[in-house]
Every structure is written in C-alpha cells, then in structure tokens.
Enzyme design. Structure first.
Site, PDB file in Angstrom:
ATOM      1  N   GLY A 176     -14.888   3.654   4.133  1.00 29.80           N
ATOM      2  CA  GLY A 176     -13.510   3.990   3.780  1.00 29.80           C
ATOM      3  C   GLY A 176     -13.042   3.453   2.451  1.00 29.80           C
ATOM      4  N   GLN A 177     -13.928   2.806   1.665  1.00 28.39           N
ATOM      5  CA  GLN A 177     -13.482   2.316   0.357  1.00 28.39           C
ATOM      6  C   GLN A 177     -13.290   3.497  -0.585  1.00 28.39           C
ATOM      7  OE1 GLN A 177     -16.031  -0.564  -1.613  1.00 28.39           O
ATOM      8  NE2 GLN A 177     -14.427  -1.082  -3.112  1.00 28.39           N
ATOM      9  N   HIS A 197      -6.961  -5.780   2.213  1.00 32.74           N
ATOM     10  CA  HIS A 197      -5.839  -5.207   2.955  1.00 32.74           C
ATOM     11  C   HIS A 197      -5.305  -6.295   3.888  1.00 32.74           C
ATOM     12  CE1 HIS A 197      -6.834  -0.797   2.343  1.00 32.74           C
ATOM     13  NE2 HIS A 197      -8.016  -1.307   2.119  1.00 32.74           N
ATOM     14  N   ASP A 216       0.845  -1.188   0.000  1.00 36.88           N
ATOM     15  CA  ASP A 216       0.000   0.000   0.000  1.00 36.88           C
ATOM     16  C   ASP A 216       0.886   1.244   0.000  1.00 36.88           C
ATOM     17  OD1 ASP A 216      -3.223   0.510   0.973  1.00 36.88           O
ATOM     18  OD2 ASP A 216      -1.826   2.196   1.127  1.00 36.88           O
ATOM     19  N   ILE A 217       0.501   2.250  -0.770  1.00 37.69           N
ATOM     20  CA  ILE A 217       1.306   3.463  -0.911  1.00 37.69           C
ATOM     21  C   ILE A 217       1.264   4.300   0.381  1.00 37.69           C
ATOM     22  CG2 ILE A 217      -0.468   5.048  -1.797  1.00 37.69           C
ATOM     23  CD1 ILE A 217       1.545   5.781  -4.026  1.00 37.69           C
ATOM     24  N   HIS A 237     -10.264  -5.406  -3.193  1.00 39.92           N
ATOM     25  CA  HIS A 237      -8.913  -5.592  -2.661  1.00 39.92           C
ATOM     26  C   HIS A 237      -8.973  -5.956  -1.199  1.00 39.92           C
ATOM     27  CE1 HIS A 237     -10.005  -1.320  -2.363  1.00 39.92           C
ATOM     28  NE2 HIS A 237      -9.329  -1.295  -1.221  1.00 39.92           N
ATOM     29  N   ASN A 260     -12.709  -3.047   2.980  1.00 40.27           N
ATOM     30  CA  ASN A 260     -13.594  -1.895   3.129  1.00 40.27           C
ATOM     31  C   ASN A 260     -14.612  -1.939   1.987  1.00 40.27           C
ATOM     32  OD1 ASN A 260     -12.163  -0.860   5.347  1.00 40.27           O
ATOM     33  ND2 ASN A 260     -10.712   0.193   4.008  1.00 40.27           N
TER      34      ASN A 260
HETATM   35  P1  5GP Z   1      -9.624   1.466   0.280  1.00 46.69           P
HETATM   36  O1  5GP Z   1      -9.571   2.846   0.923  1.00 46.69           O
HETATM   37  O2  5GP Z   1     -10.394   1.526  -1.025  1.00 46.69           O
HETATM   38  O3  5GP Z   1     -10.074   0.357   1.186  1.00 46.69           O
HETATM   39  O4  5GP Z   1      -8.131   1.093  -0.056  1.00 46.69           O
HETATM   40  C1  5GP Z   1      -7.436   1.668  -1.115  1.00 46.69           C
HETATM   41  C2  5GP Z   1      -5.975   1.648  -0.737  1.00 46.69           C
HETATM   42  O5  5GP Z   1      -5.227   1.888  -1.898  1.00 46.69           O
HETATM   43  C3  5GP Z   1      -5.595   2.710   0.292  1.00 46.69           C
HETATM   44  O6  5GP Z   1      -5.074   2.094   1.453  1.00 46.69           O
HETATM   45  C4  5GP Z   1      -4.556   3.553  -0.454  1.00 46.69           C
HETATM   46  O7  5GP Z   1      -3.484   3.963   0.386  1.00 46.69           O
HETATM   47  C5  5GP Z   1      -4.086   2.612  -1.543  1.00 46.69           C
HETATM   48  N1  5GP Z   1      -3.634   3.288  -2.752  1.00 46.69           N
HETATM   49  C6  5GP Z   1      -4.243   4.342  -3.372  1.00 46.69           C
HETATM   50  N2  5GP Z   1      -3.559   4.679  -4.485  1.00 46.69           N
HETATM   51  C7  5GP Z   1      -2.505   3.810  -4.565  1.00 46.69           C
HETATM   52  C8  5GP Z   1      -1.437   3.660  -5.513  1.00 46.69           C
HETATM   53  O8  5GP Z   1      -1.324   4.373  -6.522  1.00 46.69           O
HETATM   54  N3  5GP Z   1      -0.543   2.678  -5.266  1.00 46.69           N
HETATM   55  C9  5GP Z   1      -0.638   1.874  -4.168  1.00 46.69           C
HETATM   56  N4  5GP Z   1       0.313   0.929  -4.020  1.00 46.69           N
HETATM   57  N5  5GP Z   1      -1.631   1.973  -3.265  1.00 46.69           N
HETATM   58  C10 5GP Z   1      -2.556   2.933  -3.470  1.00 46.69           C
END
Ligand code: 5GP
Ligand code: ZN
Length: 125
Positions: free
Chosen positions: A104-105, A113, A35-36, A111, A98
């Site tokens: 928080g999605q 986590h 994760d970034i 995906h 999420n």
């Molecule tokens: P969500 O918030 O949808 O459950 O998770 C999305 C995740 O993707 C977040 O934890 C966010 O930090 C990660 N993310 C968003 N953009 C990028 C990216 O460009 N590269 C990577 N490796 N992770 C990303």
C-alpha cells in the site's frame, strides 16, 4: 545523495512549502501533517525532512532521524489525546510504515501513519 530533496517527490514539496498541508507539529528535522484521506478520526503523517524512500532506508541511512520520527509519532498521539503524557492508557494509537507498493505504499518518502481515535482491529487488514 541520501537525504537530499527529490524534485518529483510530493512530501519533499510539502517540506519545502510548495504543496500546502495541515501541519500539526514541526521540528528542525520532521514535519507532521494531517492525511488528506483520513482512515481514522486521527490520521497524521510524520515525515523526516530529508528524503529516504522508506522506513528501513531511513533507519539505515540516518538512525537519529528515524528516532526523531518515532518520537514525534508519540508527541502527535499525546497532542491528540490518544495517550496521556503522564502514561495513562488513553485509547491508544497505531504507527504504520507501509513499505512497498504491494503493502500500500504510494509515496516513496518515508512516513509514519499515526492512527487513532477509533477501535483498531488486530490483525490489521
Ligand atoms: P502510503 O500509501 O504511501 O503509505 O501513504 C501515503 C499517504 O499520503 C496516504 O494515506 C494519502 O492519503 C496521503 N496523501 C497523498 N497525497 C497527499 C497530499 O497531497 N496531502 C496530504 N496531506 N496527504 C496526502
Ligand atoms: Zn521526498
């Protein structure tokens, strides 16, 4: 059609190699990458290569692919020494999907986590 790449999807672009990512594992059906914006010492995302907007639609549309994602979450955890491959306890890990912006999605490509390497409170925030 379910599972087809979406032009405006960040994670489809990672699958296609159009956006770089630090890939830790790849299988014919899944990719796992860091994760970034990590929320724990280990924070890896496991995604199906096919596009499904969330975990439930993945499980409905492609149950074997959903199982691939879950199995890969375990492989990532073992590879990061969060659990022992022999079944020992390790420090454990958490798998989070999420679902919905209220939870928080932010990326609407399913995906998992995989979080670990620190104490994980329960219940989560
Ligand atoms: P969500 O918030 O949808 O459950 O998770 C999305 C995740 O993707 C977040 O934890 C966010 O930090 C990660 N993310 C968003 N953009 C990028 C990216 O460009 N590269 C990577 N490796 N992770 C990303
Ligand atoms: Zn996608």
């Amino acid at each position: 059609m379910a599972g087809e790449p979406q032009a405006d999807c960040l994670f489809c672009k990672i699958v296609a190699g159009e956006v770089p990512a630090t890939v830790v594992r790849e299988t014919p059906t899944t990719v796992a990458f860091r994760d970034i914006n990590p929320q724990a010492p280990t924070h890896v995302l496991v995604i199906p290569k096919g596009h499904y907007p969330d975990a439930a639609s993945l499980a409905t549309g492609a149950p074997e692919l959903a199982a691939d994602v879950l199995r890969e979450a375990g492989e990532v955890a073992a590879g990061e020494a969060l659990v022992s491959r022999e079944g020992g306890p390790g420090t454990g890990y958490r798998v989070v999907f999420n679902t919905g912006s209220g939870a928080g999605q932010t990326v609407f490509h399913a995906h998992a986590h995989v979080l670990g390497g620190r104490g994980l409170e329960w219940p989560p925030g």
